[in-house]
Design a protein around this motif. Structure first.
Motif, PDB file in Angstrom:
ATOM      1  N   UNK A  73       0.870  -1.259  -0.034  1.00 38.98           N
ATOM      2  CA  UNK A  73       0.317  -0.193   0.332  1.00 38.98           C
ATOM      3  C   UNK A  73       0.945   1.410  -0.159  1.00 38.98           C
ATOM      4  N   UNK A  74       0.154   2.313  -0.779  1.00 35.38           N
ATOM      5  CA  UNK A  74       1.073   3.392  -0.397  1.00 35.38           C
ATOM      6  C   UNK A  74       0.389   4.686   0.598  1.00 35.38           C
ATOM      7  N   UNK A  75       0.597   5.164   0.963  1.00 36.14           N
ATOM      8  CA  UNK A  75       0.036   6.078   2.750  1.00 36.14           C
ATOM      9  C   UNK A  75       0.179   7.415   1.869  1.00 36.14           C
ATOM     10  N   UNK A  76      -1.034   8.308   1.278  1.00 36.51           N
ATOM     11  CA  UNK A  76      -0.877   9.764   1.490  1.00 36.51           C
ATOM     12  C   UNK A  76      -0.874   9.979   3.077  1.00 36.51           C
ATOM     13  N   UNK A  77      -0.128  11.739   2.986  1.00 37.89           N
ATOM     14  CA  UNK A  77      -0.172  12.285   4.103  1.00 37.89           C
ATOM     15  C   UNK A  77      -1.419  12.234   5.437  1.00 37.89           C
ATOM     16  N   UNK A  79      -2.955   9.927   6.207  1.00 36.72           N
ATOM     17  CA  UNK A  79      -3.215   8.397   6.457  1.00 36.72           C
ATOM     18  C   UNK A  79      -3.868   7.048   5.629  1.00 36.72           C
ATOM     19  N   UNK A  80      -4.549   7.679   4.352  1.00 37.36           N
ATOM     20  CA  UNK A  80      -4.801   7.216   3.672  1.00 37.36           C
ATOM     21  C   UNK A  80      -4.411   5.861   2.694  1.00 37.36           C
ATOM     22  N   UNK A  81      -4.914   4.554   2.951  1.00 35.66           N
ATOM     23  CA  UNK A  81      -3.696   3.630   2.334  1.00 35.66           C
ATOM     24  C   UNK A  81      -4.597   3.930   0.862  1.00 35.66           C
ATOM     25  N   UNK A  82      -3.607   3.735  -0.220  1.00 41.19           N
ATOM     26  CA  UNK A  82      -3.706   3.172  -1.114  1.00 41.19           C
ATOM     27  C   UNK A  82      -3.322   1.781  -2.127  1.00 41.19           C
ATOM     28  N   UNK A  83      -3.277   1.363  -2.883  1.00 38.82           N
ATOM     29  CA  UNK A  83      -3.619   0.009  -3.448  1.00 38.82           C
ATOM     30  C   UNK A  83      -2.253   0.227  -4.363  1.00 38.82           C
ATOM     31  N   UNK A  84      -1.517  -1.077  -3.958  1.00 43.48           N
ATOM     32  CA  UNK A  84       0.052  -1.092  -5.271  1.00 43.48           C
ATOM     33  C   UNK A  84      -0.351  -2.363  -6.090  1.00 43.48           C
ATOM     34  N   UNK A  85      -0.763  -3.031  -5.193  1.00 42.46           N
ATOM     35  CA  UNK A  85      -0.016  -4.208  -5.483  1.00 42.46           C
ATOM     36  C   UNK A  85      -1.767  -4.506  -6.428  1.00 42.46           C
ATOM     37  N   UNK A  86      -1.950  -5.609  -7.213  1.00 42.01           N
ATOM     38  CA  UNK A  86      -2.790  -6.414  -7.835  1.00 42.01           C
ATOM     39  C   UNK A  86      -2.429  -6.083  -9.135  1.00 42.01           C
ATOM     40  N   UNK A  87      -0.869  -4.872  -9.952  1.00 39.60           N
ATOM     41  CA  UNK A  87      -0.989  -4.868 -11.000  1.00 39.60           C
ATOM     42  C   UNK A  87      -1.197  -3.402 -11.254  1.00 39.60           C
ATOM     43  N   UNK A 113       8.522   1.191  -6.503  1.00 43.52           N
ATOM     44  CA  UNK A 113       6.729   0.531  -6.952  1.00 43.52           C
ATOM     45  C   UNK A 113       6.190   2.658  -6.763  1.00 43.52           C
ATOM     46  N   UNK A 114       6.060   3.611  -5.688  1.00 41.70           N
ATOM     47  CA  UNK A 114       5.829   4.246  -5.901  1.00 41.70           C
ATOM     48  C   UNK A 114       6.118   5.616  -6.996  1.00 41.70           C
ATOM     49  N   UNK A 115       6.770   5.072  -7.368  1.00 45.12           N
ATOM     50  CA  UNK A 115       7.520   6.038  -8.995  1.00 45.12           C
ATOM     51  C   UNK A 115       6.651   5.641  -9.667  1.00 45.12           C
ATOM     52  N   UNK A 121      -0.383   6.613 -12.652  1.00 47.57           N
ATOM     53  CA  UNK A 121      -1.481   6.845 -12.185  1.00 47.57           C
ATOM     54  C   UNK A 121      -1.623   8.194 -12.240  1.00 47.57           C
ATOM     55  N   UNK A 122      -1.397   9.148 -12.922  1.00 46.97           N
ATOM     56  CA  UNK A 122      -0.488  10.799 -12.410  1.00 46.97           C
ATOM     57  C   UNK A 122      -1.796  11.675 -11.690  1.00 46.97           C
ATOM     58  N   UNK A 123      -2.643  11.375 -12.166  1.00 50.39           N
ATOM     59  CA  UNK A 123      -3.945  12.591 -11.203  1.00 50.39           C
ATOM     60  C   UNK A 123      -4.163  11.637  -9.993  1.00 50.39           C
ATOM     61  N   UNK A 124      -3.074  10.619  -9.486  1.00 48.53           N
ATOM     62  CA  UNK A 124      -4.245  10.346  -8.113  1.00 48.53           C
ATOM     63  C   UNK A 124      -2.995  10.639  -6.798  1.00 48.53           C
ATOM     64  N   UNK A 125      -3.482  10.518  -6.038  1.00 51.02           N
ATOM     65  CA  UNK A 125      -3.316  10.842  -4.734  1.00 51.02           C
ATOM     66  C   UNK A 125      -1.512  11.085  -4.202  1.00 51.02           C
ATOM     67  N   UNK A 126      -1.304  11.583  -3.799  1.00 47.82           N
ATOM     68  CA  UNK A 126       0.555  11.616  -3.753  1.00 47.82           C
ATOM     69  C   UNK A 126       0.721  10.894  -1.867  1.00 47.82           C
ATOM     70  N   UNK A 127       2.193  10.049  -2.431  1.00 39.74           N
ATOM     71  CA  UNK A 127       1.640   9.474  -1.619  1.00 39.74           C
ATOM     72  C   UNK A 127       3.338   9.391  -0.486  1.00 39.74           C
ATOM     73  N   UNK A 128       3.823   9.720   0.323  1.00 37.32           N
ATOM     74  CA  UNK A 128       4.513   9.913   1.217  1.00 37.32           C
ATOM     75  C   UNK A 128       5.228   8.273   2.020  1.00 37.32           C
ATOM     76  N   UNK A 129       4.020   7.727   1.594  1.00 32.64           N
ATOM     77  CA  UNK A 129       5.272   5.904   2.078  1.00 32.64           C
ATOM     78  C   UNK A 129       4.461   5.169   1.869  1.00 32.64           C
ATOM     79  N   UNK A 130       5.626   3.986   1.879  1.00 27.48           N
ATOM     80  CA  UNK A 130       4.569   2.516   0.819  1.00 27.48           C
ATOM     81  C   UNK A 130       5.463   1.861   2.074  1.00 27.48           C
TER      82      UNK A 130
END
Length: 162
Positions: A73-77, A79-87, A113-115, A121-130
Motif C-alpha cells: 500500500x501507498x500511504x497519503x499524508x 494516512x489513507x491507504x492506496x492499493x499498489x498491489x494487484x497490477x 513501486x511508488x514511482x 496514475x498521474x492524477x492519483x493521490x500523492x504518496x508519502x510512504x509505501x
C-alpha cells in the motif's frame, strides 16, 4: 474394362531388434530413474523437482493455522491507504512476493513501486510512504473466524528515510 495390377508395393522394412546390451542399458536407466523418483518421494523436497514432490501439492496445512495475505500500500499524508498491489504497479502478486526478501533487505526498492504507481496514475493521490503489510487471518477448522492482525513487514518513507 481392363483391370490394372497394383504397383509394386515394397514389403515392410525389417524390424531391427534391440540387442542384449541395449536392453540392459535401457533397464539400468529405467531403474535409476525409478530409484530417484522413489528417493525423492520419500526424502525429497521442492528443490529436487522433478524427482522430489512439490510440497504445495503433496502436503496439507493445519486447518487452524492462520493464512497470510501480503499486500503493498501507498500511504497519503492523510494516512489513507492506496492499493499498489494487484497490477497497479506492473507486478503480479507472485512476482512481488518472490521479491520480499530483497525488499526487507533494501526498503528503498519500495520507492520504485511508488514511482511506477505515479507514472501509471498521474492524477492519483500523492504518496508519502509505501508499506508491505501482511494480514494474518485466523482460521478455525479451515474457515475464517473474522479475526485478523495486520503487521507492517517493511516500510519506506518517500522522502528517503526508512
Amino acid at each position: 474394362m481392363t483391370l490394372q495390377t497394383a504397383p509394386d508395393v515394397q514389403a515392410e522394412p525389417e524390424v531391427v531388434r534391440l540387442g542384449a546390451a541395449g536392453r540392459r542399458a535401457r533397464l539400468a536407466a529405467a531403474a535409476v530413474v525409478l530409484a530417484l523418483l522413489l528417493a525423492g518421494s520419500v526424502w525429497g523436497d521442492d528443490s529436487e523437482f522433478p524427482f522430489g514432490p512439490f510440497r504445495m501439492y503433496s502436503t496439507r496445512a493445519d486447518p487452524d493455522t492462520p493464512v497470510v495475505s501480503t499486500r503493498v500500500v501507498g500511504v497519503t499524508a492523510a494516512e489513507e491507504e492506496v492499493r499498489l498491489s494487484g497490477g497497479e504497479v506492473g507486478l503480479r502478486r507472485a512476482e512481488f512476493e518472490g521479491q520480499l526478501p530483497r525488499l526487507v533487505d533494501d526498503p528503498s526498492l519500495l520507492g520504485l513501486l511508488a514511482e511506477s504507481y505515479e507514472s501509471r496514475h498521474p492524477g492519483g493521490p500523492e504518496l508519502v510512504r509505501v508499506e508491505v503489510v501482511q494480514r494474518h487471518i485466523e482460521l478455525a477448522d479451515g474457515e475464517p473466524t473474522g479475526a485478523y492482525t495486520d503487521d507492517v513487514l517493511v516500510s519506506y518513507d518517500l522522502d528517503g528515510a526508512p
